[in-house]
Design a protein around this motif. Structure first.
Motif, PDB file in Angstrom:
ATOM      1  N   LEU A  64      -6.475   7.777   6.166  1.00 37.54           N
ATOM      2  CA  LEU A  64      -6.535   6.698   7.157  1.00 37.54           C
ATOM      3  C   LEU A  64      -5.087   6.024   7.562  1.00 37.54           C
ATOM      4  O   LEU A  64      -4.293   6.551   7.205  1.00 37.54           O
ATOM      5  CB  LEU A  64      -6.919   5.028   5.712  1.00 37.54           C
ATOM      6  N   TYR A 122     -12.029   5.573   2.895  1.00 39.62           N
ATOM      7  CA  TYR A 122     -10.373   5.439   0.459  1.00 39.62           C
ATOM      8  C   TYR A 122     -11.719   6.600  -0.221  1.00 39.62           C
ATOM      9  O   TYR A 122     -11.206   7.826  -0.703  1.00 39.62           O
ATOM     10  CB  TYR A 122      -9.685   5.266   0.579  1.00 39.62           C
ATOM     11  N   TYR A 124       0.574  -1.152   0.008  1.00 38.01           N
ATOM     12  CA  TYR A 124      -0.491  -0.300   0.110  1.00 38.01           C
ATOM     13  C   TYR A 124       1.168   1.199  -0.238  1.00 38.01           C
ATOM     14  O   TYR A 124       2.602   1.232   0.356  1.00 38.01           O
ATOM     15  CB  TYR A 124      -0.921   0.098   1.135  1.00 38.01           C
ATOM     16  N   THR A 159      -2.141   4.309   8.617  1.00 33.85           N
ATOM     17  CA  THR A 159      -0.437   4.403   7.727  1.00 33.85           C
ATOM     18  C   THR A 159       0.285   3.201   8.336  1.00 33.85           C
ATOM     19  O   THR A 159       1.098   2.643   7.486  1.00 33.85           O
ATOM     20  CB  THR A 159       0.191   5.430   7.394  1.00 33.85           C
ATOM     21  N   TRP A 217      -8.651   2.628  -5.227  1.00 37.29           N
ATOM     22  CA  TRP A 217      -8.486   1.812  -3.684  1.00 37.29           C
ATOM     23  C   TRP A 217      -7.629   0.533  -4.286  1.00 37.29           C
ATOM     24  O   TRP A 217      -6.274  -0.016  -3.807  1.00 37.29           O
ATOM     25  CB  TRP A 217      -9.784   0.575  -3.141  1.00 37.29           C
ATOM     26  N   ALA A 222      -4.050   3.033  -4.326  1.00 41.02           N
ATOM     27  CA  ALA A 222      -3.683   2.826  -3.219  1.00 41.02           C
ATOM     28  C   ALA A 222      -3.303   1.817  -2.789  1.00 41.02           C
ATOM     29  O   ALA A 222      -1.770   1.782  -1.795  1.00 41.02           O
ATOM     30  CB  ALA A 222      -5.438   3.733  -1.973  1.00 41.02           C
ATOM     31  N   THR A 223      -3.567   0.513  -3.111  1.00 40.14           N
ATOM     32  CA  THR A 223      -3.781  -0.594  -2.699  1.00 40.14           C
ATOM     33  C   THR A 223      -3.501  -2.016  -3.140  1.00 40.14           C
ATOM     34  O   THR A 223      -3.959  -1.317  -4.359  1.00 40.14           O
ATOM     35  CB  THR A 223      -4.505  -1.007  -1.505  1.00 40.14           C
ATOM     36  N   THR A 256       1.641   4.145   1.190  1.00 40.94           N
ATOM     37  CA  THR A 256       1.253   5.381   2.933  1.00 40.94           C
ATOM     38  C   THR A 256       1.130   6.429   2.972  1.00 40.94           C
ATOM     39  O   THR A 256       0.414   7.234   3.745  1.00 40.94           O
ATOM     40  CB  THR A 256       2.363   4.990   3.510  1.00 40.94           C
ATOM     41  N   LEU A 296      -2.772   7.129   1.205  1.00 42.86           N
ATOM     42  CA  LEU A 296      -3.472   6.147   2.712  1.00 42.86           C
ATOM     43  C   LEU A 296      -3.751   7.861   3.814  1.00 42.86           C
ATOM     44  O   LEU A 296      -4.854   8.478   3.966  1.00 42.86           O
ATOM     45  CB  LEU A 296      -3.393   4.959   2.970  1.00 42.86           C
TER      46      LEU A 296
END
Length: 433
Positions: free
Chosen positions: A173, A197, A163, A175, A207, A277-278, A165, A168
């Motif tokens: 969110l 997210y 992910y 991290t 996401w 992000a992930t 950081t 996020l």
């Protein structure tokens, strides 16, 4: 490759491999270890997919220093499905084959059950003595019905979640990898974080990369997937497949995906653009991320435990075709490349997790500064230890490809899920009957 298996698989397109195959056809043959010239020089050809990392880790150069008479030439195809189709054509014709061919774990049952006559039984060169070097399941998967050793294991694919950081943090969110591991301990938790997210995500950032990758990582957590242990196809009625399919559809309908087909040029560009992000990531994906995100991505990525428990996605073998020109030399090369010392070096450079038990012990305390100092030895080691021993079938990879193609139709073309599922069924039938 893997798997893949990922920088990775700084790869050439299929056209390059086809061209290389045509050139190799001119020099292909069945002589054992014939030299290229009167002076004893030997060129060993290696044909792979994705990112095995041998060039990147300097292993070819090291082997050539140790063996001054040897030159290694590698061709590489980024997409494993393209690679496999090309390999099947060349196996059928008995020409254009490299001395060493990579085989993804999803194809190894096809080799052992249907194509054992196309590959060298490595016992001829003393491979029996290596059995204790590998994890039992890894060795067994490449063993033919009559005990033939048809490949040596490279990596396995224990799974985690990679992910960004920075992305996020921008979305408010957490991290910290330990906090996230608890927040997304289940796939429901992972999708709920995805919705949070999306509500505050940076511009043009989703996401996850694709629902196909979500499906692949989830199904890697199952012992039985496409076949049962009797060899019967069960994918249409397997609750595990249904669960992974439904979660992927849920992610698509919630708008959590960047809708990027893995291994596509757009997907490659997305690593540096922050388009997701992930990324569900088996160990071999680490090298791929480094290659695509580059130096600007260093310290922006981290790794946490996978939602839903441990799993395995990918892993590969090195095999020697019977039509190879330099069989003995090819065996000596793959024996060296898959030895614990070299597997440890590949992990340090690329993240490809070892299948050699001694190498697993050697890398237990490894960390990776690129991924914010993540304890990759521990994270992937624990995942590898807890991952199920998967039932492998002849057409695992073909079935998986049809399902992920169908999921791509859902998220990219708006195809209704029921229709896409029917398309997957038709696709599988067309390929395997």
């Amino acid at each position: 490759m893997p798997t893949a298996r990922a920088a990775k698989r700084a790869a050439f397109r299929l056209g390059a491999v086809v061209l290389a195959g045509a050139l190799l056809a001119a020099c292909g043959g069945s002589s054992d270890g014939a030299s290229d010239s009167a002076n004893g020089k030997v060129t060993i050809t290696v044909d792979l997919f994705g990112s095995f990392g041998y060039k990147e880790a300097g292993l070819y150069a090291e082997y050539e220093r140790l063996h001054p008479n040897v030159t290694i030439k590698q061709t590489d195809t980024e997409d494993e499905a393209d690679y496999w189709r090309s390999l099947q054509t060349r196996l059928a014709g008995g020409a254009g084959l490299a001395d060493v061919q990579g085989v993804e774990v999803g194809r190894i049952a096809s080799v052992t059950q249907q194509q054992a006559d196309k590959f060298e039984d490595l016992r001829k060169y003393g491979a029996d003595a290596l059995k204790g070097q590998f994890a039992e399941a890894k060795w067994a998967a490449a063993t033919g019905r009559n005990g033939e050793v048809l490949g040596l294991g490279t990596d396995v694919g224990p799974e985690a979640m990679c992910y960004r950081t920075d992305l996020l943090k921008q979305a408010g969110l957490p991290t910290d990898r330990e906090v996230l591991s608890k927040r997304w301990a289940t796939w429901d938790g992972y999708l709920e974080l995805g919705r949070q997210y999306k509500a505050k995500a940076p511009s043009k950032s989703a996401w996850l990369d694709s629902v196909g990758s979500l499906f692949s990582i989830m199904i890697g957590q199952e012992e039985e997937r496409y076949y049962d242990d009797s060899g019967a196809l069960i994918w249409e009625t397997n609750p595990a497949i249904e669960n992974a399919w439904n979660a992927s559809i849920e992610a698509s309908e919630a708008g959590l995906s960047a809708k990027l087909d893995q291994w596509s040029p757009q997907w490659n560009q997305a690593f540096s653009a922050g388009s997701f992000a992930t990324l569900p990531c088996p160990a071999w994906m680490l090298g791929y991320i480094k290659g695509q995100a580059g130096e600007t991505g260093k310290g922006k990525w981290d790794i946490a435990a996978l939602p839903g428990g441990a799993g395995n996605w990918g892993g590969s073998y090195l095999a020697v075709p019977r039509a190879a020109k330099h069989k003995k030399e090819a065996y000596e090369l793959i024996k060296w490349l898959t030895a614990p010392e070299q597997q440890s070096k590949i992990f340090a450079k690329q993240g490809n997790f070892p299948s050699a038990t001694a190498a697993i012990a050697q890398i237990a305390d490894a960390t990776d500064p690129y991924f914010s100092g993540a304890p990759i030895g521990r994270i992937f080691g624990e995942a590898a230890e807890a991952a199920p021993v998967q039932v492998l079938g002849v057409h695992d990879q073909n079935v998986a490809q049809q399902i992920t193609n169908a999921l791509s139709e859902v998220e990219r073309k708006g195809t209704k899920p029921d229709k896409a599922w029917e398309n997957a069924k038709k696709g599988v039938k067309n390929i395997i009957g």
